[in-house]
Design a protein around this motif. Sequence first.
Motif: not given
Length: 52
Positions: A26-28, A34-36
């Motif tokens: 889930v964290i990944f 968020a990066l996208i």
Amino acid sequence: MSKFAIISEFWDFLRVRKKWWLTPIVIFLVLLGALIIFTEGSAVAPFIYTLF
């Protein structure tokens, strides 16, 4: 139902069912999302897409 209710319900699920192996996944996924989102309209976007 608020957004925080979903998070607290998921936390309760992890705690009661002892599914701690789901936490890194889930964290990944959250970090990847968020990066996208943050690089969508920036000048860094072409360089991010070459990583994938």
